[in-house]
Design an enzyme around this catalytic site. Structure first.
Site, PDB file in Angstrom:
ATOM      1  N   ASP A  96       0.813  -1.217   0.000  1.00  0.00           N
ATOM      2  CA  ASP A  96       0.000   0.000   0.000  1.00  0.00           C
ATOM      3  C   ASP A  96       0.846   1.266   0.000  1.00  0.00           C
ATOM      4  O   ASP A  96       0.615   2.176  -0.792  1.00  0.00           O
ATOM      5  CB  ASP A  96      -0.932   0.020   1.218  1.00  0.00           C
ATOM      6  CG  ASP A  96      -2.074  -0.967   1.054  1.00  0.00           C
ATOM      7  OD1 ASP A  96      -2.085  -1.753   0.081  1.00  0.00           O
ATOM      8  OD2 ASP A  96      -2.975  -0.967   1.915  1.00  0.00           O
TER       9      ASP A  96
ATOM     10  N   SER B  35      -7.287  -6.578   8.442  1.00  0.00           N
ATOM     11  CA  SER B  35      -6.230  -5.579   8.367  1.00  0.00           C
ATOM     12  C   SER B  35      -5.501  -5.506   9.703  1.00  0.00           C
ATOM     13  O   SER B  35      -6.122  -5.618  10.763  1.00  0.00           O
ATOM     14  CB  SER B  35      -6.885  -4.235   8.030  1.00  0.00           C
ATOM     15  OG  SER B  35      -6.086  -3.168   8.434  1.00  0.00           O
TER      16      SER B  35
ATOM     17  N   ARG C  25       0.894   6.901  16.773  1.00  0.00           N
ATOM     18  CA  ARG C  25       0.744   7.856  15.670  1.00  0.00           C
ATOM     19  C   ARG C  25       1.440   9.192  15.911  1.00  0.00           C
ATOM     20  O   ARG C  25       2.091   9.716  15.001  1.00  0.00           O
ATOM     21  CB  ARG C  25      -0.745   8.076  15.363  1.00  0.00           C
ATOM     22  CG  ARG C  25      -1.507   6.815  14.967  1.00  0.00           C
ATOM     23  CD  ARG C  25      -0.715   5.889  14.110  1.00  0.00           C
ATOM     24  NE  ARG C  25      -1.494   4.835  13.498  1.00  0.00           N
ATOM     25  CZ  ARG C  25      -0.939   3.853  12.807  1.00  0.00           C
ATOM     26  NH1 ARG C  25       0.387   3.779  12.654  1.00  0.00           N
ATOM     27  NH2 ARG C  25      -1.696   2.926  12.261  1.00  0.00           N
TER      28      ARG C  25
ATOM     29  N   ASP D 185      -6.909   6.889  12.438  1.00  0.00           N
ATOM     30  CA  ASP D 185      -5.478   7.149  12.288  1.00  0.00           C
ATOM     31  C   ASP D 185      -5.192   8.393  11.463  1.00  0.00           C
ATOM     32  O   ASP D 185      -4.252   9.132  11.750  1.00  0.00           O
ATOM     33  CB  ASP D 185      -4.788   5.923  11.686  1.00  0.00           C
ATOM     34  CG  ASP D 185      -4.615   4.836  12.722  1.00  0.00           C
ATOM     35  OD1 ASP D 185      -4.488   5.173  13.912  1.00  0.00           O
ATOM     36  OD2 ASP D 185      -4.614   3.646  12.359  1.00  0.00           O
TER      37      ASP D 185
END
Lengths: 407, 407, 407, 407
Positions: free
Chosen positions: D16, D181, D98, D127
């Site tokens: 990705d 995921s 993050r 996110d």
């Protein structure tokens, strides 16, 4: 989002919402229903009917309603039970009116089979959020049209050109730009923008519309008794009145004495700070009196919990979450606390201030027997205080001993 | 508790604490050290020295100190950073002085090898709790003597008899009972009891000692600029001053304009409600100005969190938990927020009210570019609001859809 | 306090409360009424009747009641609606039973014309506070007798001497001191004191009475479905049951799988820390399942507000303020949130743990259409997130720009 | 927003972000700098370097860094000082990583003169918000590119076509769609989407990647001692370790014993509910142990305040407000509380559960002298409890008397 077929518009009859009305017709080719509410803003509503008719709205699609009693009873009073102030000072006069307007817009949309509602709030302010969150919370399938976020009429000139092009009458005094923007209802008048945009500069006198300057208020104080039942004001100087009547009367009293002016810089939900001049004459008296009656009828535990919950509650209203489960949860808690908030408060109004100077109630928790400096006939045993202090101190002593030990 | 051998007494020089001094000597046969603090209560301290000497306290056991700067810098200012008000209205003028007195009592006790401290607060009030919690938190092994909870001098007559029997001079005006009880320091004067015990009755004018009646204040408003640095006031009208100087000057200004009077019924920590008349002229100006400077320099997230924490913080101070880990935690959070609370606020003082009318700062977060009704040159994209509202609305829509589905 | 004339005693039939019964008779010469409640503690009640009769209590003055349904329905379930845990871990099993006992004591006192109630809690613990605050909140004029704070039977030896002197039978196994102290009801069993007093030492196995050791639990996991309606459990594996039946069944399941053991050091309201071993098998399952059903039926705003209110709510129950206005306010808020907390949760029980592994409900707010990684057919417009983030970021950007500017 | 000229991309080396890298080059023609961080996700980083080189990124524009120590020391540990859990259960493993990534992106952007940063988070999740709020808070002028919200590669097929068209290698096992995921770092592994989208269905075993099933854990319990200093873990079984070493070791222990599995439906900040499977083996041990050491070293007042602040603190982290003044205020409060949170906790790990079974500390506030059932040598005077209760009861009595009076 597909184009709306039939829209209920919050319509004031003024230039801006008239342009919106026309724009909806021309942009979307949709049917428009107008809703004009008397929230106590102090303007005639019938001209709005005429203008709507002039723009081709059929009589049956024109809703004009006096919602003042509902506004005070179901929105203002519940909010004042909480002693709600935003950022320590703002009485939320604009915020509390928006959910009621949205509620009627959505209800009318259901009655007339409309698929959308529209409002005239800009994309920079809180009102768009308040209108839209309320609408979506009441009907998840409704469309909300916010023309100010969509169209390209981004300057006064363009707006006036559009008005001219579509034969919308523009009052002479609206041709120039207003020196500031105003919102009003029975609870307050707010002014912001333009001449008020520099927060260092004092607001000019002509901004104030609803209260005399304290300097111009009577030289004699006035005393007023406000009666409460279960947290809501029910009488003034012994005369029972309806919710809207009470707020109207308090506005008159407060306005005359220069009460309830506020010059505030506040944090908007959309992220920037803005400066507003607020006039809330009746609300200022109501808040002071409500705190006054709570001071003798509400238990300390309940009162302190209310004080802790209040900022969140006020923020929810300010941010547009009136119709949210968390506002309703807080309201349930607050309402529960008001069962005995019944009695009378005497206020002194003088040159811009409103102060509680006396309060009495059959529901009073104040016990002269306990508090007196005189002989209390055994109501209170001072020796109890020693044990009370010892056990409250115990954890502090253990802390101090620990810290001493480790030195 | 074994009998104290050496006691440090919070001694005002007045009749009550003189009686306590003597009672400690006669009841416990213990050595007494006196501590008299100038907290700005506006009384001469030297007479206290003379009286102590008269009652046989040696010079070296008489501590008389001016703690005004420490009081404002380390107690009043930290508290005002929090915008602390108790039960919505009370500026905590008495509460905040007690921990400082206890701190010095305990420190002196350590210096002179005393095993106990003593205070003159009664068994019905909050002050006993504040004195004692602070003392225990600072020294877990200290004894605290609270004569009012111990002795049998429960009436004015008995007190005067005790005074006479022990040759304590009683000023003529103290022979009768005072019509109310007073506490004062640089932050405020409180009055309570006796003629004030019926909360329905307006407080008589003679109760007020430090502020003129708004009616007697100047007929012209006065404007004053208060400068702040990191949350603390540092200047008035551009003149830099020390903490105590600033509060003194603000008291003068506020008192002259009739600001800071409060008539309150409050919930005491010991359980009953009481009525007090508070005069906090300078503090009232300081609170208003501090909120004013925060309004442009403090982020909304920080400001709202402060507002939510404040009632708890105020309650802790009111209840006597200044020296507690949770007050210190809250103080750490509050102080962290004040790093950029720097700038100047203009207040208007007039007939009992003090209102912010302008504020400016190099640290300002106010962005005219973002808020302007005029062209904002792209600072803010109104279309962002649509997405903002949609996602804030999503959970409300899901709720509404659920409720609709179940109908 | 004048001497009591007629006392309703919380009577277990055990040695301690039998001694209290006798002591009340001898110390005060007062009439004693006994109240023995089946709260699910797992003991026969009839022996209590016999013992009371033996000590001269007339049949009509002996109250023995099964209050298990009331206990679970009106106390345990409302508390679990709040997901209440004290200090992060304790399910409040003792705390929640005390107000019910006090309520019945006060009610019986009114029925029989007693002027006092009495309990067997010591002066060091929380239970005395819980019993007494509840009693005073329900009847402000009641007297409460707490013999452990009054008498001089301060050692085991003295107690046994008193028993012998008054011909109270002492079971053989009670002659020695128990190695720890136990409280039990349908919600939990707590053990504390003696062998548990060093918090560094692991609790011996024999302390646990109601749950098997996880090591001794079945080697196969068991799955159980718990059904909820409006926040309360109503069925297990599809079988509808009454509140007490459900908790009984959950206790059986949890106990068998070693669930709900807790070894905790907690802060007591009276100021010191204590160590307890708690077994709450059914409650542990109930809490997990209630969180599970809320996770799909409760809105995020409501859920987060509940989480913020919960520690205060739990503290109020722990400290004995069940019958306080602030607990009732919080309960009103919590109950308001539970209107749609209806559905079913599947738990997996295995070797000491109980975990939610599935949940479903007609009232679900979970929308696969919105959350899916697959094509969502327009349910959610990802572009909305850009505006959402921009406006949430705006104040942070203004802060960052300010800080950059000042560098 | 004008087109970016130079972008720092959070680059994992996976398919990705490789497609994103290429898309940035082709869509904007901009220079790309890659940042690949070792957060403990357990993947080799060198392949990311090769892939970046393959796509034409010059060596000097490839940043690969081991940030594990910084991650645990400056993000994970401060968060665990707060005992932070989101919605009662989630240990915030993704949320906390993050802000660190954004911090390095912004710092690198400054170093290399980039005007933008880019991330690979979708438009439906939290996110994106976390990355972007952090970036804007650190540099108000930075551009953030979120390709998933911009491009039209909305299906797996389109992505693979884009990859093929641009000669991006696709590993064989990535040709089909992953059944769920995954996000991983040293604190946790989260799995969501696809096979997990029905919250009624149990998660299949193959979802779990980092913990054994409790059924497969050792049949013997293991005991582990975790040492703390000022709130942070510093040793395991007496061996001092760095922050990342400790978390690595705790992960190993917890994973082996099947600890830290969580199946949760949570409320996302963007408005919908989602279901996730979280594995946080070390974090689960750490939280339990931290609560354990606080239980003896932290005062009740501080502990309860922490519990009340925690949900807000956790929400701020979950919502992406790590770099906000309010999170920093709360952190200041929390850190203040940890000064004495020093000592050791013994955990028992067995078949999926981790429980505190012992704790000891030089900083302990636990006082056996006070709590003991035995003779306490006067440490605690049980009679104090009577006064403590009377004054706590006073307001409840006044309430009860008022209500009685009005009946």
């Amino acid at each position: 989002m597909s184009a709306p077929k039939k829209v209920v518009l919050a319509y004031s009859g003024g230039l801006d919402t008239s342009i919106i009305l026309k724009w909806l017709q021309t942009e979307y080719g949709c049917e428009v229903v107008t809703f004009t509410a008397d929230l106590g803003q102090g303007e005639e509503l019938e001209p709005a009917r005429r203008k709507a008719l002039d723009m081709g709205i059929p009589e049956k699609s024109i809703y004009i309603e006096d919602v003042r009693e509902e506004f005070v009873r179901d929105f203002v009073f519940p909010m004042f039970r909480a002693n709600a102030v935003y950022e320590g000072l703002y009485l939320l006069g604009t915020s509390i009116a928006r959910p009621l307007i949205s509620k009627r817009l959505v209800e009318i949309a259901e009655e007339v089979g409309a698929d959308a509602v529209a409002h005239g709030a800009t994309g920079k302010g809180n009102d768009q959020v308040r209108f839209e969150l309320a609408a979506y919370a009441l009907n998840p399938d409704i469309k909300v049209i916010a023309p100010w976020r969509e169209w390209d009429l981004s300057s006064r000139t363009k707006l006036l050109e559009f008005a001219e092009a579509h034969q919308i009458q523009v009052a002479k005094d609206k041709r120039g730009e207003a020196p500031f923007s105003v919102d009003a209802n029975l609870l307050h008048t707010s002014s912001e923008g333009k001449v008020l945009e520099d927060p260092a500069e004092m607001a000019p006198d002509y901004v104030y519309q609803r209260t005399v300057a304290p300097e111009d208020a009577p030289n004699e104080a006035q005393y007023v008794d406000i009666g409460f039942e279960r947290g809501d004001a029910v009488s003034i100087d012994g005369v029972a009145m309806s919710p809207a009547e009470i707020l109207t009367k308090l506005n008159e009293l407060g306005g005359m004495h220069g009460c309830g002016r506020l010059d505030l810089v506040e944090g908007r939900f959309v992220g920037m700070k803005s400066r507003g001049i607020y006039e809330t004459p009746g609300g200022t008296l109501l808040l002071e009196a409500h705190r006054g009656i709570e001071s003798i009828t509400l238990d300390r535990g309940a009162a302190h919990l209310k004080d802790e919950l209040m900022p969140r509650y006020a923020e929810l209203i300010y941010n547009g979450f009136w119709y949210s489960p968390e506002r309703e949860m807080l309201q349930a808690a607050i309402d529960k606390s008001q069962e005995h908030v019944t009695g009378t408060v005497k206020l002194k109004l003088y040159k811009g201030s409103a102060r509680t100077v006396g309060r009495w109630s059959d529901h009073s928790l104040y016990s002269e027997a306990h508090v007196t400096f005189e002989d209390d006939a055994g109501a209170y045993d001072q020796k109890d205080a020693a044990g009370f202090i010892q056990l409250n101190a115990l954890r502090l002593k253990l802390l101090a001993a620990r810290n001493k030990r480790l030195k």
